[in-house]
Design a protein around this motif. Sequence first.
Motif, mmCIF file in Angstrom:
data_model
loop_
_atom_site.group_PDB
_atom_site.id
_atom_site.type_symbol
_atom_site.label_atom_id
_atom_site.label_comp_id
_atom_site.label_asym_id
_atom_site.label_seq_id
_atom_site.Cartn_x
_atom_site.Cartn_y
_atom_site.Cartn_z
ATOM 1 N N ASP A 127 6.223 7.268 4.700
ATOM 2 C CA ASP A 127 7.532 7.734 4.232
ATOM 3 C C ASP A 127 8.552 7.725 5.367
ATOM 4 O OD1 ASP A 127 9.522 10.210 3.726
ATOM 5 O OD2 ASP A 127 8.794 9.468 1.795
ATOM 6 N N GLU A 128 9.788 7.359 5.037
ATOM 7 C CA GLU A 128 10.803 7.202 6.078
ATOM 8 C C GLU A 128 11.157 8.504 6.788
ATOM 9 O OE1 GLU A 128 15.046 7.332 3.757
ATOM 10 O OE2 GLU A 128 13.854 5.509 3.498
ATOM 11 N N PRO A 242 9.282 14.886 2.614
ATOM 12 C CA PRO A 242 9.152 13.440 2.397
ATOM 13 C C PRO A 242 10.192 12.966 1.392
ATOM 14 C CG PRO A 242 6.996 14.491 2.384
ATOM 15 C CD PRO A 242 8.000 15.604 2.426
ATOM 16 N N SER A 243 10.727 11.766 1.600
ATOM 17 C CA SER A 243 11.828 11.281 0.765
ATOM 18 C C SER A 243 11.433 11.137 -0.696
ATOM 19 C CB SER A 243 12.339 9.939 1.302
ATOM 20 O OG SER A 243 11.323 8.952 1.216
ATOM 21 N N ASN A 244 10.144 10.861 -0.954
ATOM 22 C CA ASN A 244 9.676 10.724 -2.338
ATOM 23 C C ASN A 244 8.970 11.977 -2.847
ATOM 24 O OD1 ASN A 244 7.301 10.643 -0.930
ATOM 25 N ND2 ASN A 244 6.735 8.556 -1.542
ATOM 26 N N VAL A 248 1.772 12.751 2.482
ATOM 27 C CA VAL A 248 1.682 11.595 3.381
ATOM 28 C C VAL A 248 0.333 11.650 4.095
ATOM 29 C CG1 VAL A 248 2.763 10.350 5.299
ATOM 30 C CG2 VAL A 248 4.185 11.716 3.731
#
Length: 258
Positions: A127-128, A242-244, A248
Amino acid sequence: MQIQKDKMYAMLRKGMFGLFVVLDLFALKACSGPEAPQETPVQQSNRIIEFSGHKWLVRNSNNDKQGPGPNYFLDSEENVWVDDEGRLHLKIIKKEGIWYCSGVTLLRSHGYNKYVMYASSRLDQIDENAVAGFFVYGNDTEEIDIEFSKWSKTENENSQFAVQPSSKVDNKFRFNMESENGLSTHFFDWKPDRIEFASFNGHVDVNLEEPLNHWVYKGADIPPDDEERLKINLWLFKGSSPSNNQEVEIIIDRIEIL
């Protein structure tokens, strides 16, 4: 009369036990010269795991936010474990609305050496907002890093080699890594006058294969060999979710110190 004898024997045993403790401490002190490997002090509550033939301290922030991030770190078996194949799993998990990051620290310092990590998950696709790090750490200005992250910017390259402070010009090399089969190999070779970094696709012999990404640092910020410890961590940049909004995970097949 028997009671008095029992008390006397108990005192005698206690005295002999104390003598043995003193002798043991003396022996330990006598063996702890400058050539003896030093180990991180461990609290009784700390969790220790074995991975790749080494003992590691699992990080726990005790419900306080700590750097990097800042983040909460948890030492539970839900987010740090070694599987039946001997691979290390680090995970960012969510419990009761809180995101918990993970990290491990090698108990012994190995000083100037080549440190190799064999990854078995897509470090290029985490994740970014997440950061995966393989690094040697003494303090915030004595640190050698291989890190995988887009640092919360979708257009960023996903990997970097760095020597702290990485904000200084020429102390960082960024690149894009693409792990075609989910396997990759990475190393830094730390010497008094230089640090060599390299990354490879697949699990390879680092002494035979040509790296995909390579950088040699010869600047002024090479850390001294001063009890730095090897660490692996997985955390959230600036403590963001996390962006989503999904957990992770990274998997490390093994590490080598050559």
